[in-house]
Design a protein around this motif. Structure first.
Motif: not given
Length: 297
Positions: A122-146
């Motif tokens: 909820x705020x930048x001061x606590x959200x310290x993990x690396x933020x890149x396309x690789x960390x935010x979208x890590x799956x090449x073939x995600x499944x949603x709802x089957x």
């Protein structure tokens, strides 16, 4: 020849055989000429006195032994009555089944409240993990709802307005957008681009979602055909924590989406749901790490 009655002599002039003697009458010992034997009487009296004293002494010993036995029996009985517990100056022994002192009681310790993942995103001061396309979208073939989608392209930029169409750019910039991360997913002739705009606070992200207009620009690349270029497409806008995320979904080959369409609508909702899950996963990871570092109470 016969002998006269008064003749004490036998035929040989000696003492004849004696017959049985008559019993002596009871009485004191007789001395010469039938007088009492005073010396014998004194000895007899002394002997009787000694026997009496012995009897008295013996009786006293037996009586003392009897009293000691009674006292010992009383002591043993007393021990049995109290269970062998000695009384002290503090008072009588506790009754059977009653503890000698109150058992200590302890107030239950409540477990620590679980950490809320949303607090960490909820705020930048606590959200310290690396933020890149690789960390935010890590799956090449995600499944949603089957349904499985294939990721074809990703990008990131700090120029938030540059990757938008219509009035969305000004909305993002006006609320302090820091960067936009995008990814495109394709399934069954439908392509979807999701753009995640990052802000410093949850309040800024919520305002950007509420005031959004226009749409995120479709991201082509990775061999996927062009889509949603100057044609009708499905749009979504949502926010979670300090992130606002937008989707644009349409048919590959730039075919317009009609009002009755459901495929593009479903694809857009699927990828929006996936983006929500990825943002929330950041919060869960941060909460777990913080809980591991908190010392046990």
């Amino acid at each position: 020849m016969s002998f006269g009655q008064g003749d004490p002599q036998g035929p040989h002039g000696g003492q004849g055989p004696q017959g049985p003697q008559a019993p002596q009458p009871w009485g004191p010992p007789q001395g010469p000429a039938g007088t009492p034997d005073w010396a014998a009487l004194a000895d007899d009296a002394a002997a009787r006195g000694r026997r009496r004293r012995l009897l008295l002494i013996g009786g006293g010993v037996l009586a003392a032994a009897g009293v000691a036995a009674i006292v010992a029996t009383a002591i043993v009985a007393s021990d049995k009555d109290t269970g062998g517990t000695k009384k002290t100056a503090t008072g009588p022994a506790p009754a059977s089944g009653t503890p000698a002192s109150p058992e200590p009681t302890f107030a239950p310790v409540a477990p620590p409240a679980p950490l809320d993942p949303r607090d960490f995103i909820s705020e930048a001061g606590k959200d310290k993990a690396p933020l890149t396309p690789a960390t935010l979208f890590p799956e090449a073939k995600p499944a949603v709802g089957g349904r499985v989608y294939e990721r074809t392209a990703t990008s990131a930029t700090a120029d938030c307005a540059a990757v938008t169409q219509g009035g969305l750019g000004s909305v993002l910039a006006g609320n302090g957008c820091r960067r936009v991360l995008r990814a495109t997913y394709v399934r069954d002739g439908v392509a979807v681009t999701v753009g995640v705009a990052v802000f410093d606070t949850k309040a800024a992200a919520d305002r950007a979602k509420d005031r959004s207009t226009g749409n995120i620009e479709a991201l082509n690349g990775g061999g996927s055909p062009e889509f949603c270029r100057a044609t009708a497409c499905r749009l979504t806008a949502n926010a979670e924590g300090r992130y606002a995320y937008f989707t644009v979904a349409g048919y590959t080959g730039n075919k317009p989406v009609t009002a009755e369409d459901t495929k593009a609508l479903t694809a857009g909702r699927d990828i929006s749901t996936y983006a929500f899950g990825r943002v929330l996963a950041r919060g869960r990871a941060a909460a777990a790490a913080a809980a591991a570092e908190t010392p046990a109470r």
